[in-house]
Design a protein around this motif. Structure first.
Motif, PDB file in Angstrom:
ATOM      1  N   PHE A   1      10.621  52.627   5.624  1.00  0.00           N
ATOM      2  CA  PHE A   1      10.467  51.289   6.186  1.00  0.00           C
ATOM      3  C   PHE A   1      11.794  50.863   6.808  1.00  0.00           C
ATOM      4  O   PHE A   1      12.835  51.448   6.536  1.00  0.00           O
TER       5      PHE A   1
ATOM      6  N   GLY B   1      10.027  54.472   1.007  1.00  0.00           N
ATOM      7  CA  GLY B   1       8.916  53.789   0.350  1.00  0.00           C
ATOM      8  C   GLY B   1       9.019  53.815  -1.161  1.00  0.00           C
ATOM      9  O   GLY B   1       8.665  52.845  -1.834  1.00  0.00           O
TER      10      GLY B   1
ATOM     11  N   TRP C   1       5.399  46.542  -2.766  1.00  0.00           N
ATOM     12  CA  TRP C   1       4.218  47.367  -2.478  1.00  0.00           C
ATOM     13  C   TRP C   1       2.931  46.565  -2.629  1.00  0.00           C
ATOM     14  O   TRP C   1       1.978  46.743  -1.868  1.00  0.00           O
TER      15      TRP C   1
ATOM     16  N   TYR D   1       6.350  61.312   2.399  1.00  0.00           N
ATOM     17  CA  TYR D   1       7.009  60.076   1.997  1.00  0.00           C
ATOM     18  C   TYR D   1       6.969  59.108   3.176  1.00  0.00           C
ATOM     19  O   TYR D   1       6.665  59.492   4.307  1.00  0.00           O
ATOM     20  N   THR D   2       7.272  57.855   2.896  1.00  0.00           N
ATOM     21  CA  THR D   2       7.276  56.827   3.937  1.00  0.00           C
ATOM     22  C   THR D   2       8.673  56.223   4.044  1.00  0.00           C
ATOM     23  O   THR D   2       9.449  56.232   3.084  1.00  0.00           O
TER      24      THR D   2
ATOM     25  N   GLU E   1       0.950  53.077  -1.868  1.00  0.00           N
ATOM     26  CA  GLU E   1       1.402  53.741  -0.643  1.00  0.00           C
ATOM     27  C   GLU E   1       0.245  54.478   0.022  1.00  0.00           C
ATOM     28  O   GLU E   1       0.010  54.354   1.222  1.00  0.00           O
TER      29      GLU E   1
ATOM     30  N   ILE F   1       6.508  51.737  10.271  1.00  0.00           N
ATOM     31  CA  ILE F   1       6.517  52.670   9.143  1.00  0.00           C
ATOM     32  C   ILE F   1       6.583  54.104   9.667  1.00  0.00           C
ATOM     33  O   ILE F   1       5.825  54.486  10.556  1.00  0.00           O
TER      34      ILE F   1
END
Length: 500
Positions: free
Chosen positions: A289, A312, A320, A286-287, A130, A164
Motif C-alpha cells: 500500500f 499489507g 484491514w 503479498y500486497t 487481504e 495497491i
C-alpha cells in the motif's frame, strides 16, 4: 426495503420496525441496533439475512425451527445485492460467498458477499481480510472504473492512496507441480509434463463449472477464448516466468483500474493474468500500500517495495477491517443493496469510529434503495445517525418465566445525532457514568455519607478526602468533576467539624 421484521421460534419471538415510514422505500436508510450482550443483535442479523434469501421457514443451527417475515420485501422487492461486513470473527454470517476459490461442491450465490475476518475453513486473521479484499476487486474488475470516487472515500481516512500492488505467485497446486518437474530426471520429464497438462485442464474445467453458477459477462468469455488459444493454457510459460524471475510479476490497482506489470509474453494482456488468478493458476503473494502523496508516479520499479511503502502484512487489524469492509463494499454495492454489519468498531480507533457512519453513508448515498443495519456497542457509531436517513433501536430480551419464552423488544432511541459520547452512553446505552467505577467509588461512598448527614471521625474523613484530592488532581483542568469533588471534600470537612 425491510420495513418490519418478525421472527419466531418455539421459545422466542421478535418484531422490529426498521423503517418507520414506507415513503423511505426508495431512499437510503441506516438502522443501528444497540443492546447489552445477549440481546441477540447478531442472531437477528443472521435471520434477516436468511429472510433476504427468500426463506420464511427454516432450521437454524440444525436444531431451531424459525419462521420469519420481512414486511417490505414482498416480491419483487427483495434486495438485489446482500453484503455482510463483520468486525468480529464470532459473527453469525455464513462465510461462503461466490468467489471461485470456494469449493465447486458448495452452493454459491452471486448476489451475496461476506467481508470479514474468518475464512470458510474457519481460519481467522488479516490474511483472510487481504484475500477477501483482493478477490473482490478482481471479481469486479470490469466495473471498478465506475466507482473511482468511492474508492477515494474509502482510503482517505487511513491516509493511504487508493492504490495497491498485488504481487503474484504460483498457487500451491501449480507450485507443487512445478517442483515435481524440477526433481524428475530429464529423460523422464515428459511424464511430469503430462501431469502439469492434466492440472491445467482440471483448473480450467473447475473454473468453467463455477462460471455456470454465475452470469459471466462478455469480458470473461473473451479472456477464456484467449487462454484456450495458448498451448496448454499457458501453464508452461508460467513455469518459465516464475522459475527464475528477473522481476516481480504483479497487478497494480490504481485510478480504479487494474494493470499487469512485469514479465508478459506476447498476447498476454491484463485480462489473461486476472483469469489465471481467478482460475487458481496463481495466488496472491503479498500486497503493498502507499501513503497518500507518495504515489504520484506509476510504480514500475523492479524492487519488491520501497521503504516508504507499507506491506499489507504490516497493516493493523483495524486498518484491514476498514479496508476489507469499505473497499469491498465500493466494489460490490449496487442499487437496492442490503448491507448487514456486525460490530464494526472492533479494532477501530475512536476517530475512525466517528468517521465510520459518514464514510458508509458517503458510499451508499449513490445507490437508491440501499438499506444498512448495524449492530454495535459504540456510541461514536450510534451518534452518527442523522434522523433524516436512519434511526437507532435499543434491543432488549425479556424472559417470561411462566412460559419460558423470550420476547425481543426494539425501542426507538431518541435521536443522538451530534451528541457527545458521554451523553450517548447515558441516554442510549444506559451507562450511568463513562468514568472508571474504581475512580468514582470513593466519591459515591462520600455522597452516601453526606446524604445520611452522619458525623464523621477525623480519621475516616482524612482517608476519604485524601483519596478524593488525589483523584481531583489527576483530572484535566477543564473537567467539571473537579468542582464536584471540591464540593464533596468541603461537605465532608463540615461533617467532621460537627462531630468534634
Amino acid at each position: 426495503m425491510l420495513e418490519i421484521f418478525r421472527a419466531a421460534t418455539k421459545d422466542f419471538q421478535a418484531e422490529i420496525t426498521f423503517v418507520p415510514n414506507p415513503k423511505f422505500q426508495n431512499h437510503i436508510w441506516t438502522t443501528v441496533l444497540i443492546g447489552k450482550n445477549g440481546s441477540r443483535k447478531s442472531f437477528i442479523l443472521r435471520q434477516i439475512l436468511e429472510t433476504a434469501f427468500g426463506k420464511t421457514h427454516f432450521i437454524y443451527n440444525k436444531k431451531e425451527k424459525i419462521e420469519t417475515q420481512g414486511v417490505g420485501w414482498e416480491s419483487p422487492h427483495h434486495p438485489q445485492k446482500i453484503i455482510c461486513i463483520s468486525g468480529t470473527p464470532l459473527d453469525r454470517f455464513p462465510r461462503s460467498g461466490y468467489t471461485p476459490r470456494t469449493s465447486s461442491k458448495r452452493k454459491t450465490n452471486r448476489n451475496f458477499l461476506y467481508l470479514g475476518q474468518r475464512a470458510s475453513n474457519g481460519m481467522v486473521g488479516t490474511a483472510q481480510s487481504e484475500r477477501s479484499l483482493i478477490t473482490t476487486l478482481i471479481e469486479n474488475v470490469e466495473y471498478l472504473h465506475l466507482k473511482k470516487r468511492l474508492f477515494e472515500i474509502a482510503f482517505k481516512h487511513l491516509e493511504l492512496s487508493p492504490k495497491i500492488k498485488i504481487t503474484l505467485k504460483p498457487s500451491k497446486l501449480v507450485a507443487d507441480a512445478f517442483s515435481t518437474v524440477e526433481r524428475v530426471p530429464i529423460h523422464n520429464r515428459y511424464i511430469a509434463n503430462d501431469s502439469i497438462e492434466d492440472l491445467s485442464k482440471k483448473l480450467i474445467n473447475n473454473f468453467k463449472d463455477l462460471l455456470e453458477k454465475e452470469k459471466p459477462n462478455a469480458q470473461i468469455f473473451k479472456s477464456m477464448d484467449k487462454l484456450a488459444k495458448l498451448e496448454h493454457h499457458g501453464i508452461f510459460h508460467l513455469m518459465s516466468i516464475f522459475r527464475d524471475p528477473k522481476e516481480a510479476s504483479y497487478l497494480l490497482f490504481e485510478n480504479a483500474i487494474i494493470h499487469k506489470h512485469g514479465p508478459n509474453p506476447e498476447g498476454w494482456d491484463t485480462d489473461v493474468w486476472i483469469l489465471f488468478l481467478r482460475a487458481g493458476f496463481l495466488d496472491i503473494d503479498y500486497t503493498v500500500f502507499y501513503r497518500r502523496g507518495d504515489s504520484n508516479e506509476t510504480d514500475t520499479s523492479s524492487q519488491p517495495y520501497e521503504p516508504s511503502d507499507i506491506l499489507g502484512e504490516h497493516l493493523s487489524s483495524g486498518q484491514w477491517s476498514w479496508l476489507a469492509g469499505f473497499v469491498g463494499l465500493c466494489a460490490e454495492i449496487a442499487d437496492d443493496s442490503l448491507i448487514l454489519i456486525d460490530e464494526p468498531e472492533n479494532s477501530l480507533h475512536p476517530i475512525w469510529q466517528q468517521n465510520y457512519v459518514p464514510t458508509l453513508q458517503a458510499i451508499t448515498s449513490e445507490f437508491p434503495g440501499t438499506q444498512t443495519i448495524i449492530a454495535t456497542h459504540s456510541p461514536l457509531i450510534a451518534s452518527g445517525i442523522n434522523p433524516e436517513n436512519g434511526n437507532v433501536l435499543a434491543l432488549k430480551s425479556i424472559l417470561d418465566r411462566e412460559t419460558n419464552r423470550t420476547w425481543l423488544t426494539a425501542t426507538p432511541v431518541e435521536s443522538t445525532f451530534g451528541w457527545a459520547a458521554s451523553d450517548v452512553y447515558q441516554e442510549a446505552f444506559g451507562v450511568a457514568s463513562d468514568r472508571a467505577p474504581s475512580f468514582t467509588a470513593t466519591a459515591d461512598r462520600a455522597l452516601s455519607l453526606i446524604r445520611k448527614n452522619e458525623p464523621l471521625s477525623a480519621v475516616d474523613a482524612s482517608l476519604i478526602t485524601d483519596d478524593l484530592t488525589t483523584k481531583l488532581e489527576s483530572l484535566p483542568l477543564h473537567d467539571p468533576l473537579r468542582n464536584v469533588l471540591k464540593s464533596i471534600i468541603t461537605q465532608l470537612q463540615e461533617l467532621t467539624k460537627a462531630r468534634s
